[in-house]
Write an enzyme that holds these catalytic residues in place. Sequence first.
Site, PDB file in Angstrom:
ATOM      1  N   THR A  74     -12.340 -13.988  -1.962  1.00 55.86           N
ATOM      2  CA  THR A  74     -12.570 -12.684  -1.343  1.00 55.86           C
ATOM      3  C   THR A  74     -11.951 -12.672   0.039  1.00 55.86           C
ATOM      4  O   THR A  74     -11.692 -13.721   0.628  1.00 55.86           O
ATOM      5  CB  THR A  74     -14.070 -12.348  -1.254  1.00 55.86           C
ATOM      6  OG1 THR A  74     -14.210 -10.956  -0.998  1.00 55.86           O
ATOM      7  CG2 THR A  74     -14.773 -13.132  -0.138  1.00 55.86           C
ATOM      8  N   ASP A 116      -7.203  -4.040  -5.019  1.00 53.13           N
ATOM      9  CA  ASP A 116      -6.798  -2.738  -4.484  1.00 53.13           C
ATOM     10  C   ASP A 116      -5.425  -2.293  -5.005  1.00 53.13           C
ATOM     11  O   ASP A 116      -5.137  -1.094  -5.098  1.00 53.13           O
ATOM     12  CB  ASP A 116      -6.715  -2.773  -2.958  1.00 53.13           C
ATOM     13  CG  ASP A 116      -7.836  -3.519  -2.275  1.00 53.13           C
ATOM     14  OD1 ASP A 116      -8.284  -4.554  -2.818  1.00 53.13           O
ATOM     15  OD2 ASP A 116      -8.231  -3.122  -1.172  1.00 53.13           O
ATOM     16  N   ARG A 159     -16.285  -2.087  -3.173  1.00 54.90           N
ATOM     17  CA  ARG A 159     -15.089  -1.238  -3.201  1.00 54.90           C
ATOM     18  C   ARG A 159     -13.995  -1.865  -4.068  1.00 54.90           C
ATOM     19  O   ARG A 159     -13.201  -1.149  -4.690  1.00 54.90           O
ATOM     20  CB  ARG A 159     -14.569  -0.934  -1.793  1.00 54.90           C
ATOM     21  CG  ARG A 159     -13.554   0.215  -1.808  1.00 54.90           C
ATOM     22  CD  ARG A 159     -13.289   0.824  -0.446  1.00 54.90           C
ATOM     23  NE  ARG A 159     -12.686  -0.087   0.499  1.00 54.90           N
ATOM     24  CZ  ARG A 159     -13.307  -0.556   1.596  1.00 54.90           C
ATOM     25  NH1 ARG A 159     -14.548  -0.197   1.870  1.00 54.90           N
ATOM     26  NH2 ARG A 159     -12.695  -1.374   2.414  1.00 54.90           N
ATOM     27  N   ASP A 201       0.793  -1.230   0.000  1.00 57.40           N
ATOM     28  CA  ASP A 201       0.000   0.000   0.000  1.00 57.40           C
ATOM     29  C   ASP A 201       0.826   1.281   0.000  1.00 57.40           C
ATOM     30  O   ASP A 201       0.310   2.351   0.327  1.00 57.40           O
ATOM     31  CB  ASP A 201      -0.942   0.001   1.203  1.00 57.40           C
ATOM     32  CG  ASP A 201      -2.109  -0.939   1.002  1.00 57.40           C
ATOM     33  OD1 ASP A 201      -2.772  -0.831  -0.042  1.00 57.40           O
ATOM     34  OD2 ASP A 201      -2.348  -1.792   1.871  1.00 57.40           O
ATOM     35  N   TRP A 205     -12.036   0.061  -6.998  1.00 56.36           N
ATOM     36  CA  TRP A 205     -10.590   0.132  -7.236  1.00 56.36           C
ATOM     37  C   TRP A 205     -10.273  -0.228  -8.695  1.00 56.36           C
ATOM     38  O   TRP A 205      -9.383   0.369  -9.314  1.00 56.36           O
ATOM     39  CB  TRP A 205      -9.845  -0.822  -6.325  1.00 56.36           C
ATOM     40  CG  TRP A 205      -9.913  -0.614  -4.844  1.00 56.36           C
ATOM     41  CD1 TRP A 205     -10.038  -1.601  -3.894  1.00 56.36           C
ATOM     42  CD2 TRP A 205      -9.786   0.618  -4.091  1.00 56.36           C
ATOM     43  NE1 TRP A 205     -10.027  -1.064  -2.619  1.00 56.36           N
ATOM     44  CE2 TRP A 205      -9.870   0.298  -2.718  1.00 56.36           C
ATOM     45  CE3 TRP A 205      -9.635   1.949  -4.465  1.00 56.36           C
ATOM     46  CZ2 TRP A 205      -9.788   1.256  -1.709  1.00 56.36           C
ATOM     47  CZ3 TRP A 205      -9.568   2.915  -3.470  1.00 56.36           C
ATOM     48  CH2 TRP A 205      -9.642   2.570  -2.110  1.00 56.36           C
ATOM     49  N   SER A 262     -14.624  -3.915   6.679  1.00 58.42           N
ATOM     50  CA  SER A 262     -14.650  -5.351   6.387  1.00 58.42           C
ATOM     51  C   SER A 262     -15.708  -6.033   7.237  1.00 58.42           C
ATOM     52  O   SER A 262     -15.480  -6.323   8.415  1.00 58.42           O
ATOM     53  CB  SER A 262     -13.285  -5.989   6.643  1.00 58.42           C
ATOM     54  OG  SER A 262     -13.329  -7.374   6.356  1.00 58.42           O
TER      55      SER A 262
END
Length: 414
Positions: free
Chosen positions: A245, A185, A257, A120, A261, A384
């Site tokens: 997932t 993501d 979401r 990230d 992304w 989440s």
Amino acid sequence: MKIFKNKLLPLSIVGIMAFSCTPKAEKVKAEFIDQNVAFASAQTLKMLESVGEPTGKNYPRTLDPEGKLVVTNMYDWTPGFFPGSLWYLYELTGDSTWRNQAAKWTESLEPLKTFTGHHDLGFMMYCSYGNAERLAPKPEYKDILIQSAQSLSSRYSDVTKCIKSWNYRKGWNDTTEWFYPVIIDNMMNLEMLFYASKVSGDKRYYDIAVSHANTTLKNHFRDDFSTYHVVDYDTITGVVKDQATCQGYSDNSTWSRGQAWAIYGYTMMYRETKDSSYLNAAIKATDFYLKNLPEDLVPLWDFNVGQEGFTPEGKSYAVEFKEKLRDASAAAVVCSGLFELGQLTNNKAYIDSATKMLKSLASPNYRATLGNNGNFILMHSVGSIPHKNEIDVPLTYADYYFLEALVRYKNLKQ
């Protein structure tokens, strides 16, 4: 529930249409922007008062179940969003107060330039330093971003042809093991690699971004251009071992979401490369998203929650959260992405959808009142649900993409 049916004009027709606004419409737009900027500024000043000076451990993230502010240290995946929001307030107002605060909070993240613990770094460093370099550049910002891109690139594998998102972890149902998990993501972290390639002249960053996007395009999309959240690869052969997932409803469902992304990420990929395969992915992922929206254009946290044929095995939340929780963070991401996709394709229908999304998010249904909501801007996001974490709360990245969408709406070329 009423479903929004997106009726998009063919690009060949839309492409010859010119955007036009009457003076009255321009006035309404300006008033909308001014009102939202004024609110966001006042609310964010209250947030600054509550968190104090940056310490490396006090980046706003969300609220706990008791409604108290949750902050993180810099090694969480979200610390870049608050500095980024401050930069957008500077861009929207021109007020040096926001520039000074944004620089201060951004520069507190410098130690992350050598961080390699997860994928990230694009969120962490490009949302902060990327906006800093764009709006108030300093020579050191460029060097920090290049070093950050180098650190992110260390997670790329020539075997899998993509960047490893997380280190080893168990899957959402605690029975699956992921040794090379890649999440949708991760598309959001590639923009920093393109920047680093441009300013350093090192084509490797560009090549890694393209390779990752190509691998993701191949393995994360279903035939209808809905997306898997997680794809796990064999570390020796590079073959796909699992498509699943972690934060969605079930392995075969579409986490909203995650779809957001994908839309934003492939729109960015097309902007940076002009590769039509990325544009096609962005358009088809968008069309899937739009045709599955409720009337207010803010999606359910997962598009298939409670539907027949989508069953999370052995999880109580299958019943507990079967009803219609929304995720404003997904809406904010898509709203911002659609403004860009509409501009890139000259598609007025996308611009109109993005504008309606922005106004829905700015309505009392989703935008907080001053001094409430922990001083975050938007309400009703979801982190989440499978982990029973951050359910129907504000999230710092929802605010960031809402402000980015406001900037893009303001700068929209007619």
